[in-house]
Design a protein around this motif. Structure first.
Motif, PDB file in Angstrom:
ATOM      1  N   ARG A   1       0.834  -1.212   0.000  1.00  0.00           N
ATOM      2  CA  ARG A   1       0.000   0.000   0.000  1.00  0.00           C
ATOM      3  C   ARG A   1       0.860   1.250   0.000  1.00  0.00           C
ATOM      4  O   ARG A   1       0.599   2.201  -0.756  1.00  0.00           O
ATOM      5  N   MET A   2       1.879   1.270   0.842  1.00  0.00           N
ATOM      6  CA  MET A   2       2.746   2.450   0.913  1.00  0.00           C
ATOM      7  C   MET A   2       3.642   2.550  -0.315  1.00  0.00           C
ATOM      8  O   MET A   2       3.935   3.651  -0.804  1.00  0.00           O
ATOM      9  N   PHE A   3       4.065   1.392  -0.827  1.00  0.00           N
ATOM     10  CA  PHE A   3       4.960   1.387  -1.982  1.00  0.00           C
ATOM     11  C   PHE A   3       4.296   2.023  -3.203  1.00  0.00           C
ATOM     12  O   PHE A   3       4.964   2.625  -4.050  1.00  0.00           O
ATOM     13  N   ARG A   4       2.977   1.896  -3.281  1.00  0.00           N
ATOM     14  CA  ARG A   4       2.254   2.463  -4.418  1.00  0.00           C
ATOM     15  C   ARG A   4       2.150   3.985  -4.347  1.00  0.00           C
ATOM     16  O   ARG A   4       1.847   4.637  -5.356  1.00  0.00           O
ATOM     17  N   GLN A   5       2.384   4.558  -3.176  1.00  0.00           N
ATOM     18  CA  GLN A   5       2.215   5.998  -2.998  1.00  0.00           C
ATOM     19  C   GLN A   5       3.532   6.744  -2.789  1.00  0.00           C
ATOM     20  O   GLN A   5       3.622   7.924  -3.115  1.00  0.00           O
ATOM     21  N   PHE A   6       4.530   6.073  -2.224  1.00  0.00           N
ATOM     22  CA  PHE A   6       5.790   6.743  -1.904  1.00  0.00           C
ATOM     23  C   PHE A   6       6.888   6.336  -2.891  1.00  0.00           C
ATOM     24  O   PHE A   6       6.825   5.275  -3.522  1.00  0.00           O
ATOM     25  N   ARG A   7       7.897   7.176  -2.966  1.00  0.00           N
ATOM     26  CA  ARG A   7       9.063   6.864  -3.787  1.00  0.00           C
ATOM     27  C   ARG A   7       9.946   5.840  -3.079  1.00  0.00           C
ATOM     28  O   ARG A   7       9.919   5.709  -1.863  1.00  0.00           O
ATOM     29  N   ASP A   8      10.743   5.170  -3.896  1.00  0.00           N
ATOM     30  CA  ASP A   8      11.697   4.214  -3.323  1.00  0.00           C
ATOM     31  C   ASP A   8      12.799   4.947  -2.569  1.00  0.00           C
ATOM     32  O   ASP A   8      13.218   6.046  -2.964  1.00  0.00           O
ATOM     33  N   GLN A   9      13.268   4.313  -1.487  1.00  0.00           N
ATOM     34  CA  GLN A   9      14.484   4.801  -0.846  1.00  0.00           C
ATOM     35  C   GLN A   9      15.658   4.520  -1.786  1.00  0.00           C
ATOM     36  O   GLN A   9      15.762   3.425  -2.349  1.00  0.00           O
ATOM     37  N   PRO A  10      16.548   5.486  -1.998  1.00  0.00           N
ATOM     38  CA  PRO A  10      17.666   5.280  -2.943  1.00  0.00           C
ATOM     39  C   PRO A  10      18.524   4.081  -2.557  1.00  0.00           C
ATOM     40  O   PRO A  10      18.897   3.908  -1.398  1.00  0.00           O
ATOM     41  N   GLY A  11      18.798   3.241  -3.523  1.00  0.00           N
ATOM     42  CA  GLY A  11      19.708   2.121  -3.332  1.00  0.00           C
ATOM     43  C   GLY A  11      19.163   0.993  -2.491  1.00  0.00           C
ATOM     44  O   GLY A  11      19.940   0.213  -1.930  1.00  0.00           O
ATOM     45  N   VAL A  12      17.846   0.873  -2.372  1.00  0.00           N
ATOM     46  CA  VAL A  12      17.245  -0.169  -1.540  1.00  0.00           C
ATOM     47  C   VAL A  12      16.723  -1.292  -2.432  1.00  0.00           C
ATOM     48  O   VAL A  12      16.004  -1.043  -3.410  1.00  0.00           O
ATOM     49  N   ASP A  13      17.074  -2.521  -2.096  1.00  0.00           N
ATOM     50  CA  ASP A  13      16.564  -3.685  -2.811  1.00  0.00           C
ATOM     51  C   ASP A  13      15.192  -4.046  -2.249  1.00  0.00           C
ATOM     52  O   ASP A  13      15.008  -4.130  -1.034  1.00  0.00           O
ATOM     53  N   HIS A  14      14.228  -4.257  -3.118  1.00  0.00           N
ATOM     54  CA  HIS A  14      12.855  -4.497  -2.677  1.00  0.00           C
ATOM     55  C   HIS A  14      12.727  -5.777  -1.856  1.00  0.00           C
ATOM     56  O   HIS A  14      11.977  -5.819  -0.865  1.00  0.00           O
ATOM     57  N   ALA A  15      13.411  -6.804  -2.245  1.00  0.00           N
ATOM     58  CA  ALA A  15      13.333  -8.066  -1.502  1.00  0.00           C
ATOM     59  C   ALA A  15      13.917  -7.905  -0.100  1.00  0.00           C
ATOM     60  O   ALA A  15      13.344  -8.391   0.889  1.00  0.00           O
ATOM     61  N   ASP A  16      15.038  -7.205  -0.021  1.00  0.00           N
ATOM     62  CA  ASP A  16      15.638  -6.967   1.295  1.00  0.00           C
ATOM     63  C   ASP A  16      14.727  -6.097   2.159  1.00  0.00           C
ATOM     64  O   ASP A  16      14.582  -6.327   3.369  1.00  0.00           O
ATOM     65  N   MET A  17      14.123  -5.089   1.531  1.00  0.00           N
ATOM     66  CA  MET A  17      13.228  -4.204   2.279  1.00  0.00           C
ATOM     67  C   MET A  17      12.043  -4.983   2.843  1.00  0.00           C
ATOM     68  O   MET A  17      11.665  -4.820   4.008  1.00  0.00           O
ATOM     69  N   ALA A  18      11.459  -5.854   2.042  1.00  0.00           N
ATOM     70  CA  ALA A  18      10.314  -6.642   2.501  1.00  0.00           C
ATOM     71  C   ALA A  18      10.710  -7.560   3.651  1.00  0.00           C
ATOM     72  O   ALA A  18       9.969  -7.710   4.636  1.00  0.00           O
ATOM     73  N   ALA A  19      11.883  -8.157   3.553  1.00  0.00           N
ATOM     74  CA  ALA A  19      12.347  -9.052   4.615  1.00  0.00           C
ATOM     75  C   ALA A  19      12.576  -8.283   5.915  1.00  0.00           C
ATOM     76  O   ALA A  19      12.235  -8.766   7.007  1.00  0.00           O
ATOM     77  N   GLU A  20      13.145  -7.087   5.813  1.00  0.00           N
ATOM     78  CA  GLU A  20      13.396  -6.284   7.012  1.00  0.00           C
ATOM     79  C   GLU A  20      12.088  -5.809   7.644  1.00  0.00           C
ATOM     80  O   GLU A  20      11.973  -5.729   8.870  1.00  0.00           O
TER      81      GLU A  20
END
Length: 215
Positions: free
Chosen positions: A49-68
């Protein structure tokens, strides 16, 4: 119940305190139920839900972000995770610009902040439950004291003790004043007489010099 009050202690409580103990136990069970950790999939839904509205954090891998995110929020209830996402999306989180995805730490901190009131209530209920036995014992002591105060034998005994104490104390006027002899009185009167003031200035060197100049 036994995790709040031991069974033997509960059995000794008067009925009014048993009733309160049951109420506390029921409320604590309700709170524990709403604090049940959510499924990892629910955390993922909030992140999407948030990913659809906010920009990505620079240099962040999506899989790693989801795991964290799953690691940071694994012990949080579903409703707290959802409310935290709502707060970020609605701009209700201070120090968040509303542009980039919140980090997992920021998100988990917001969700735990939402839980603060209900966690405080559960803690207060546990403290109250732990003091029910003490409160019941205090009530029992106060009841016994009140019964003693209305006991005629106790009243008579207290009155007798008070009378005995008064009889053994010093009575006003028991000590006689012997007075003073005439000699002692005259010596005291002499000390009370005001002495005449005699200046010592004329005996000083300056005073003697002024006297010579005056002549």
């Amino acid at each position: 119940m036994t995790d709040l009050i031991a069974k033997d202690a509960f059995d000794r409580l008067p009925e009014q305190y048993r009733k309160r103990a049951r109420e506390i136990a029921a409320r604590v069970r309700d709170i524990d139920a709403v604090l049940k950790p959510c499924e990892p999939a629910k955390i993922g839904e909030a992140v999407v839900r948030m990913f659809r509205q906010f920009r990505d954090q620079p240099g962040v891998d999506h899989a790693d972000m989801a795991a964290e995110y799953r690691t940071a929020c694994f012990d949080l209830p579903e409703w707290a995770v959802s409310e935290a996402a709502n707060d970020f999306l609605a701009g209700r989180v201070e120090n968040h610009t509303g542009q980039f995805m919140p980090t997992c730490a920021e998100f988990a901190r917001r969700a735990r902040h939402i839980l603060t009131p209900i966690l405080a209530e559960r803690s207060a209920l546990r403290v109250e439950a732990g003091k029910l036995v003490e409160r019941a014992e205090d009530d029992r002591r106060r009841h016994l004291i009140e019964l003693e105060r209305h006991d005629p034998n106790v009243r008579d005994r207290v009155a007798a003790l008070a009378e005995s104490a008064a009889a053994g104390g010093l009575k006003r006027g028991a000590l006689t004043h012997t007075g003073l002899s005439a000699e002692k009185q005259s010596r005291l009167d002499a000390l009370k007489r005001p002495r005449s003031f005699e200046s010592k200035i004329t005996t000083t060197r300056i005073g003697k010099g002024e006297a010579r100049n005056a002549r």
